[in-house]
Design an enzyme around this catalytic site. Structure first.
Site, short mmCIF file in Angstrom:
data_model
loop_
_atom_site.label_atom_id
_atom_site.label_comp_id
_atom_site.label_asym_id
_atom_site.label_seq_id
_atom_site.Cartn_x
_atom_site.Cartn_y
_atom_site.Cartn_z
N HIS A 158 0.83 -1.21 0.00
CA HIS A 158 0.00 0.00 0.00
C HIS A 158 0.86 1.25 0.00
O HIS A 158 0.63 2.19 -0.78
CB HIS A 158 -0.92 -0.01 1.23
N CYS A 534 -3.89 -1.90 -15.19
CA CYS A 534 -3.82 -0.76 -14.26
C CYS A 534 -3.00 -1.09 -13.02
O CYS A 534 -3.01 -0.33 -12.06
CB CYS A 534 -5.23 -0.32 -13.88
#
Length: 580
Positions: A158, A534
């Protein structure tokens, strides 16, 4: 020795013309005679590489295609991010080294949670956010900081992914550090302890962490950069979109040449104080009435954000991914936050704390997330669809063309897709009809579950586009956790088992084969299906070349990697033409 100088100048020009590159030459003069010892292509900075390439085209030494092949795409990162002042860096001490997760340089006082980082920023301090690992609720702290340092996490953790999107430097996977977030201390391998408010400096390009304040200098983009990139754009066939979640991200992406948004992660829109509180009310709601009440308060935020994204992109495609992460990532962590939320919901502290604990998952990456949330809570999908369609209608009324692309994440079964798509089109068509407007929209899916590859032809019946989420597809193909794999993958590299990090560069033999299979299956059913990726691979040069070879329509990457993808796509096109 003017004659020798003239002779040297003639030879230098001959060598440059022969090698069609800037030369680093060694020579000596003995007894009035010039001896050339050796020559090689000279090393150069990114700025120098672009200037040399442009100059040589202007001088007629190179074609535009040849000049584009002279610059390594990853070099462009040097032009787009702050870096350390060379003189200051000489005296700086490296205290630890981690993964170079997001390029650039940052210095500041260390803070161990997002709130402290935000408050320090408001006081005018330069800050660094230091965490064991980051989660979506750290967005505000990450935005406030000059860089992020984490103990856990790999190249697609993250912290790494979000930092790259923001253009912030990040060093992740510093497992040699000991962080006590409660005591707000950081201990290095030699036992040195750094406290909250002490200065550190991070180099996200090398992974080095320095135990002091090191001066940074802003990026310097020369006038030749735009000329060079315009040549790349005139040659490439692969489109380049951006992963962008805010109007600020979209503006930055457009500045760097994005041709649309390939991934808007709607969960990143919820982290302002008012938004996160109402989002938590929605998650913790005990019945449909409470949940819809909370969603009604979130709706205006989402609609306004989407409207701004559509306006910035001004007719270029915008793919909006519906809520994806597991809900527990958004839940309150402290007793004070739980008590405040309990009062708002009219329930007891103990009852809500039990609810919070019940939502936690052992393996959230394979848990209650993505389209599974839509199946359990269809009202979330209805709210997001209402926000997208109403935003599009508002923008159309301003004279701006828009055709939203709605992406349903983590699909692994055709019935899942049909169920969620039915919610989308029922809600959307009702709003469009009510407003009496001509609005087209698309519904597609994110291919990130291996089962979706196998049934790609059946999914293509209902999905108007596929976007390959290669971060999760890599994770689920290998069975690696992208947050924990860095602990053992270094042994794979040192022992020759792996040459590259599969999360940093697409695995063509495994994940790449899956992508090829899905493309072939989907195009047999829907020849005009729009296909792209993506994941973070969308900004990695070798992966971009692979995407060109297999016939994708576009790649999408973080804004600061867009120039890299544009150049890599041009090089892929040039090499493909050369091989014909």
């Amino acid at each position: 020795m003017p004659n020798i100088y003239n002779e040297f100048e003639t030879i230098a020009k001959k060598l440059e013309n022969h090698y069609k590159d800037m030369q680093d030459m060694e020579f000596t003069i003995e007894n009035g005679k010039l001896f050339m010892l050796q020559t090689r292509n000279g090393k150069r900075t990114a700025e120098a590489a672009i200037k040399i390439a442009v100059d040589m085209v202007n001088e007629g030494l190179l074609t535009k295609e040849e000049s584009l092949l002279k610059v390594e795409p990853n070099q462009l990162e040097q032009l787009l991010h702050p870096k350390f002042d060379a003189e200051h860096l000489k005296a700086a001490k490296i205290i630890v080294k981690g993964l170079a997760a997001s390029p650039g340089a940052g210095t500041g006082k260390i803070y161990f949670n997002s709130l402290d980082c935000e408050n320090a920023k408001e006081r005018g301090e330069d800050t660094l956010l230091v965490r064991l690992e980051t989660s979506p609720e750290d967005i505000k702290g990450m935005t406030s900081s000059n860089g992020i340092l984490t103990v856990r996490g790999g190249m697609t953790s993250h912290a790494a992914v979000v930092a790259r999107g923001m253009g912030k430097c990040c060093v992740s996977g510093c497992s040699d550090l000991i962080i006590d977030e409660d005591k707000k201390t950081l201990t290095t391998p030699d036992g040195t302890v750094y406290h909250e408010g002490d200065y550190l400096s991070l180099d996200g390009t090398t992974g080095c962490v320095y135990g002091e304040q090191v001066k940074t200098v802003p990026p310097d983009i020369s006038g030749d950069f735009e000329t060079f990139m315009s040549w790349a754009d005139s040659i490439r066939t692969l489109k380049v979109r951006a992963n962008a979640d805010t109007p600020q991200d979209a503006l930055m992406a457009k500045k760097f040449g994005a041709e649309g948004i390939g991934l808007c992660r709607t969960e990143h829109m919820f982290f302002d104080k008012d938004r996160i509180f109402n989002f938590r009310r929605m998650i913790a709601a005990e019945n449909l009435e409470q949940r819809e009440e909370a969603l009604a308060k979130i709706l205006p935020y989402q609609r306004d954000d989407f409207e701004k994204l559509f306006e910035v992109m001004n007719g270029n495609p915008v793919i909006i991914r519906y809520l994806d992460p597991p809900l527990h990532e958004f839940l309150p962590h402290t007793d004070e936050e739980i008590l405040e939320l309990a009062k708002s919901l009219g329930t007891t502290f103990d009852s809500l704390k039990e609810r919070v604990n019940s939502l936690k998952e052992f393996n959230p990456m394979m848990g209650h997330r993505g389209c599974r949330l839509s199946v359990t809570y269809p009202e979330i999908t209805r709210m997001q669809t209402q926000a997208v369609i109403e935003a599009a209608i508002n923008v159309i009324k301003k004279g701006i063309k828009v055709e939203p692309e709605i992406m349903i994440p983590l699909i692994g079964d055709t019935k899942e897709l049909k169920y969620v798509k039915n919610i989308v089109i029922t809600t959307a068509n009702e709003i469009i009809s009510k407003n009496n407007v001509d609005l087209k929209y698309m519904v597609g899916t994110m291919i990130e579950v291996p089962r979706a590859i196998v049934i790609a032809d059946r999914l293509a019946v209902d999905a108007e586009f596929f976007s390959f989420g290669t971060n999760d597809l890599t994770q689920l193909t290998y069975g690696f956790s992208r947050d924990d794999a860095s602990k053992y993958l270094k042994d794979y590299y040192s022992k020759g088992i792996f040459e590259n990090d599969p999360f940093a560069r697409i695995d063509e033999e495994g994940v790449g084969v899956f992508v090829r299979v899905a493309i072939n299956k989907a195009r047999r059913v829907r020849p005009d299906i729009d296909l792209g990726i993506c994941g973070e691979h969308g900004g990695e040069p070798n992966s971009v070349e692979f995407c060109h070879r297999i016939g994708l329509n576009y790649v999408s990457c973080s804004p600061f990697r867009i120039p890299i993808a544009r150049l890599a796509a041009a090089q892929a096109s040039i090499r493909a033409n050369q091989s014909k």
